[in-house]
Design a protein around this motif. Structure first.
Motif, PDB file in Angstrom:
ATOM      1  N   ILE A 262     -48.091 -61.142   3.496  1.00  0.00           N
ATOM      2  CA  ILE A 262     -46.714 -61.270   3.016  1.00  0.00           C
ATOM      3  C   ILE A 262     -46.099 -62.550   3.578  1.00  0.00           C
ATOM      4  CG2 ILE A 262     -44.414 -60.221   3.133  1.00  0.00           C
ATOM      5  CD1 ILE A 262     -45.845 -57.485   3.256  1.00  0.00           C
ATOM      6  N   ASN A 263     -45.376 -63.262   2.738  1.00  0.00           N
ATOM      7  CA  ASN A 263     -44.752 -64.517   3.158  1.00  0.00           C
ATOM      8  C   ASN A 263     -43.425 -64.228   3.885  1.00  0.00           C
ATOM      9  OD1 ASN A 263     -43.566 -66.978   3.442  1.00  0.00           O
ATOM     10  ND2 ASN A 263     -43.804 -67.605   1.294  1.00  0.00           N
ATOM     11  N   TRP A 264     -43.529 -63.966   5.171  1.00  0.00           N
ATOM     12  CA  TRP A 264     -42.328 -63.584   5.923  1.00  0.00           C
ATOM     13  C   TRP A 264     -41.360 -64.745   6.108  1.00  0.00           C
ATOM     14  CZ3 TRP A 264     -41.216 -58.853   5.591  1.00  0.00           C
ATOM     15  CH2 TRP A 264     -42.216 -57.866   5.613  1.00  0.00           C
ATOM     16  N   ASP A 265     -41.860 -65.969   5.985  1.00  0.00           N
ATOM     17  CA  ASP A 265     -40.946 -67.114   6.078  1.00  0.00           C
ATOM     18  C   ASP A 265     -39.930 -67.048   4.940  1.00  0.00           C
ATOM     19  OD1 ASP A 265     -42.232 -67.991   8.268  1.00  0.00           O
ATOM     20  OD2 ASP A 265     -43.460 -69.496   7.223  1.00  0.00           O
ATOM     21  N   GLU A 266     -40.442 -66.688   3.759  1.00  0.00           N
ATOM     22  CA  GLU A 266     -39.528 -66.554   2.617  1.00  0.00           C
ATOM     23  C   GLU A 266     -38.508 -65.455   2.898  1.00  0.00           C
ATOM     24  OE1 GLU A 266     -41.307 -65.916  -1.300  1.00  0.00           O
ATOM     25  OE2 GLU A 266     -39.517 -64.789  -1.900  1.00  0.00           O
ATOM     26  N   PHE A 267     -39.002 -64.323   3.398  1.00  0.00           N
ATOM     27  CA  PHE A 267     -38.111 -63.192   3.695  1.00  0.00           C
ATOM     28  C   PHE A 267     -36.972 -63.610   4.619  1.00  0.00           C
ATOM     29  CE2 PHE A 267     -37.056 -59.644   6.594  1.00  0.00           C
ATOM     30  CZ  PHE A 267     -36.636 -58.697   5.689  1.00  0.00           C
ATOM     31  N   TRP A 268     -37.315 -64.217   5.752  1.00  0.00           N
ATOM     32  CA  TRP A 268     -36.278 -64.590   6.732  1.00  0.00           C
ATOM     33  C   TRP A 268     -35.353 -65.666   6.183  1.00  0.00           C
ATOM     34  CZ3 TRP A 268     -35.245 -61.042   9.866  1.00  0.00           C
ATOM     35  CH2 TRP A 268     -36.245 -60.231  10.412  1.00  0.00           C
ATOM     36  N   ASN A 269     -35.931 -66.532   5.365  1.00  0.00           N
ATOM     37  CA  ASN A 269     -35.125 -67.575   4.754  1.00  0.00           C
ATOM     38  C   ASN A 269     -34.029 -66.971   3.860  1.00  0.00           C
ATOM     39  OD1 ASN A 269     -34.597 -70.307   4.453  1.00  0.00           O
ATOM     40  ND2 ASN A 269     -35.701 -70.389   2.501  1.00  0.00           N
ATOM     41  N   VAL A 270     -34.399 -65.951   3.083  1.00  0.00           N
ATOM     42  CA  VAL A 270     -33.415 -65.310   2.200  1.00  0.00           C
ATOM     43  C   VAL A 270     -32.410 -64.506   3.022  1.00  0.00           C
ATOM     44  CG1 VAL A 270     -33.086 -63.760   0.240  1.00  0.00           C
ATOM     45  CG2 VAL A 270     -35.101 -65.230   0.319  1.00  0.00           C
ATOM     46  N   VAL A 271     -32.913 -63.815   4.069  1.00  0.00           N
ATOM     47  CA  VAL A 271     -31.999 -63.057   4.934  1.00  0.00           C
ATOM     48  C   VAL A 271     -30.947 -64.007   5.522  1.00  0.00           C
ATOM     49  CG1 VAL A 271     -31.817 -61.801   7.118  1.00  0.00           C
ATOM     50  CG2 VAL A 271     -33.645 -61.232   5.523  1.00  0.00           C
ATOM     51  N   LYS A 272     -31.397 -65.201   5.892  1.00  0.00           N
ATOM     52  CA  LYS A 272     -30.472 -66.150   6.535  1.00  0.00           C
ATOM     53  C   LYS A 272     -29.497 -66.784   5.558  1.00  0.00           C
ATOM     54  CE  LYS A 272     -33.301 -67.100  10.529  1.00  0.00           C
ATOM     55  NZ  LYS A 272     -34.728 -67.454  10.591  1.00  0.00           N
ATOM     56  N   GLY A 273     -29.620 -66.463   4.281  1.00  0.00           N
ATOM     57  CA  GLY A 273     -28.623 -66.948   3.329  1.00  0.00           C
ATOM     58  C   GLY A 273     -29.123 -68.012   2.377  1.00  0.00           C
ATOM     59  N   ASN A 274     -30.402 -68.326   2.437  1.00  0.00           N
ATOM     60  CA  ASN A 274     -30.906 -69.430   1.621  1.00  0.00           C
ATOM     61  C   ASN A 274     -31.706 -68.985   0.395  1.00  0.00           C
ATOM     62  OD1 ASN A 274     -29.820 -71.239   3.531  1.00  0.00           O
ATOM     63  ND2 ASN A 274     -31.594 -70.870   4.833  1.00  0.00           N
ATOM     64  N   GLY A 275     -31.493 -67.737  -0.042  1.00  0.00           N
ATOM     65  CA  GLY A 275     -32.160 -67.285  -1.259  1.00  0.00           C
ATOM     66  C   GLY A 275     -31.518 -67.922  -2.479  1.00  0.00           C
ATOM     67  N   PRO A 276     -32.138 -67.710  -3.640  1.00  0.00           N
ATOM     68  CA  PRO A 276     -31.624 -68.370  -4.846  1.00  0.00           C
ATOM     69  C   PRO A 276     -30.190 -67.963  -5.211  1.00  0.00           C
ATOM     70  CG  PRO A 276     -33.602 -67.045  -5.322  1.00  0.00           C
ATOM     71  CD  PRO A 276     -33.403 -67.009  -3.850  1.00  0.00           C
ATOM     72  N   CYS A 277     -29.757 -66.767  -4.869  1.00  0.00           N
ATOM     73  CA  CYS A 277     -28.432 -66.318  -5.338  1.00  0.00           C
ATOM     74  C   CYS A 277     -27.480 -65.868  -4.231  1.00  0.00           C
ATOM     75  CB  CYS A 277     -28.580 -65.167  -6.330  1.00  0.00           C
ATOM     76  SG  CYS A 277     -29.539 -65.574  -7.796  1.00  0.00           S
ATOM     77  N   ASN A 278     -27.812 -66.106  -2.957  1.00  0.00           N
ATOM     78  CA  ASN A 278     -26.937 -65.585  -1.892  1.00  0.00           C
ATOM     79  C   ASN A 278     -25.476 -65.983  -2.097  1.00  0.00           C
ATOM     80  OD1 ASN A 278     -29.719 -65.794  -0.830  1.00  0.00           O
ATOM     81  ND2 ASN A 278     -28.827 -64.936   1.020  1.00  0.00           N
ATOM     82  N   LYS A 279     -25.257 -67.271  -2.359  1.00  0.00           N
ATOM     83  CA  LYS A 279     -23.875 -67.758  -2.454  1.00  0.00           C
ATOM     84  C   LYS A 279     -23.175 -67.141  -3.643  1.00  0.00           C
ATOM     85  CE  LYS A 279     -24.162 -72.003   0.130  1.00  0.00           C
ATOM     86  NZ  LYS A 279     -25.646 -72.241   0.188  1.00  0.00           N
ATOM     87  N   GLU A 280     -23.897 -67.110  -4.762  1.00  0.00           N
ATOM     88  CA  GLU A 280     -23.333 -66.573  -5.999  1.00  0.00           C
ATOM     89  C   GLU A 280     -22.915 -65.109  -5.825  1.00  0.00           C
ATOM     90  OE1 GLU A 280     -26.119 -67.210  -9.192  1.00  0.00           O
ATOM     91  OE2 GLU A 280     -25.152 -65.646 -10.387  1.00  0.00           O
TER      92      GLU A 280
END
Lengths: 319, 119
Positions: A262-280
């Motif tokens: 599993i790509n946990w870097d992606e997971f933590w990146n999204v948790v930290k607010g950098n996913g494709p839609c966090n801001k939206e």
């Protein structure tokens, strides 16, 4: 009773599977853990309405539109059950909403991915709600009474969510080449984020041990993830779709599927607010809250006015 | 206003929730209501959950939307949560334990011959 005897009483209740109720004594950390977990769960229901709300006006038939509307309405209800359960621990509704809007509180990262085709409605129901159910069924026996009762209600309603999603995928998978491709594409995009929904591996999940000791959690993240993969892979086969994991292999010895890294870097990146839609997502919640302020104020003013009218003699008391 | 949270039946200790929460101003929040649902005629109203609403009418309308979407009820009661008074769990022993040694209040306490009918 001294703090020590309170603690002993609490431990005995947990040991004997007696529910902890709001007015029972409980350790501060138990209370805090629950507030964090339940409010996070509630926020996930509410934010989870957004990616699906995106498709209500564009559902391909009246039947699908009715179903999607009902599902999104259920999610609003589930958020409410959970907020109410958290409120029994002494946090107010507005505080929780503030924490969501300020970014202090988290919600499930899965909702930070976009819903770009109709097949995503199928994939969300099948995979995202499927993973949620896996998590939620054991929570019906969680040690905190109001949380357990809320989860019983949620689980009863959630089952149709997964079935309607699978039905959408099944219909597309049996459709034209283009439709089948659309279904496969949705599975490809949602598979990994879905299995990340169970949270970090047990080794990297510092709260798990304590939460299991308190019987808040009954199974570890990895146990639930494995269970989900085992059943879901079979469901994909049944409609002729392929799970996007080249390392996926049935393991005769363990009786489970082995799966890829599993790509946990992606997971933590999204948790930290950098996913494709966090801001939206956060902006949509903030906008709804701010735009609705006048409605909340008007309702209070109206209720007060009515109270005055009904009890003209006790004006000073009502004020 | 703070004391409400100690008075209300299904509310925990707000102070114990701790930290920054205690200074939060809740005066603008809609009050909390407890919802009771009668699932069908002939049965008691049973506690279903709680919700926020500006007044009783809105509480009933919201309860209808939240708790009866699947034919769970034919009648709704709402009561503002602050009016629910509750016994203290610390008193549980004093209040409920005396019933433990009064098993003669149950019909099975009495050993009667098997031949006895209709009793």
């Amino acid at each position: 009773m001294t703090t020590k005897s309170f603690q002993e009483h609490f431990d005995k209740q947990i040991e004997n599977e007696v529910s902890i109720e709001p007015r029972d004594w409980m350790p501060d950390d138990y209370r805090k853990t629950l507030i964090r977990q339940i409010s996070q769960h509630a926020h996930s229901e509410i934010v989870g309405m957004l990616p699906e709300g995106n498709w209500i006006t564009r559902a391909p038939s009246l039947r699908r539109k009715c179903v999607l509307l009902a599902k999104v309405q259920d999610e609003g209800g589930h958020g409410l059950y959970l907020y109410s359960a958290a409120e029994t621990l002494g946090i107010s509704r507005d505080e929780m909403i503030e924490q969501l809007h300020s970014g202090k509180a988290k919600y499930s990262s899965i909702f930070n991915y976009p819903t770009i085709t109709w097949a995503d409605m199928g994939a969300i129901g099948w995979l995202v709600d499927g993973a949620a159910i896996m998590n939620q069924v054991p929570l019906c026996r969680t040690s905190y009474g109001p949380y357990a009762r809320a989860m019983v209600r949620v689980c009863k309603e959630e089952s149709f969510h997964q079935r309607q999603g699978y039905e959408i995928m099944m219909t597309l998978a049996n459709g034209t080449e283009v439709q089948k491709k659309m279904a496969q594409d949705a599975l490809n995009r949602w598979w990994w984020p879905s299995i990340m929904m169970f949270g970090p591996s047990d080794a990297d999940s510092p709260h798990t041990v304590q939460s299991m000791k308190w019987r808040i959690k009954r199974f570890s993240n990895d146990e639930l993830r494995q269970k989900f993969i085992d059943v879901t892979v079979e469901q994909a086969k049944l409609i002729g779709l392929t799970v996007p994991d080249p390392d996926l292999k049935w393991n005769e010895a363990t009786g489970h599927y082995d799966f890829g890294k599993i790509n946990w870097d992606e997971f933590w990146n999204v948790v930290k607010g950098n996913g494709p839609c966090n801001k939206e997502r956060l902006q949509a919640r903030q906008k709804a809250w701010n735009d609705g302020a006048w409605v909340r104020d008007a309702a209070v003013a109206h209720a007060q006015k009515r109270k005055f009218k009904e009890t003209p003699k006790s004006k000073s008391e009502a004020a | 206003m703070k004391n409400i949270f100690h008075r209300y039946g299904d509310y925990g200790d707000r102070e114990a929730a701790g930290g920054e929460n205690t200074h939060h101003d809740t005066s603008n929040e809609w009050p909390l209501w407890e919802v009771f649902i009668r699932s069908k005629a002939g049965l008691d109203h049973k506690h279903a959950g709680s919700l926020h609403a500006a007044d009783a009418n809105m509480a009933i309308e919201n309860a209808r939307d939240v708790y009866t979407r699947r034919m769970e009820g034919v009648s709704i009661w709402v009561v503002e949560s602050k009016y629910v008074h509750a016994s203290d769990p610390a008193d549980a022993e004093m209040l409920y334990e005396p019933a433990n040694d009064k098993i003669y209040r149950h019909p099975t306490f009495y050993n009667l011959p098997d031949e006895l009918k209709h009793m």
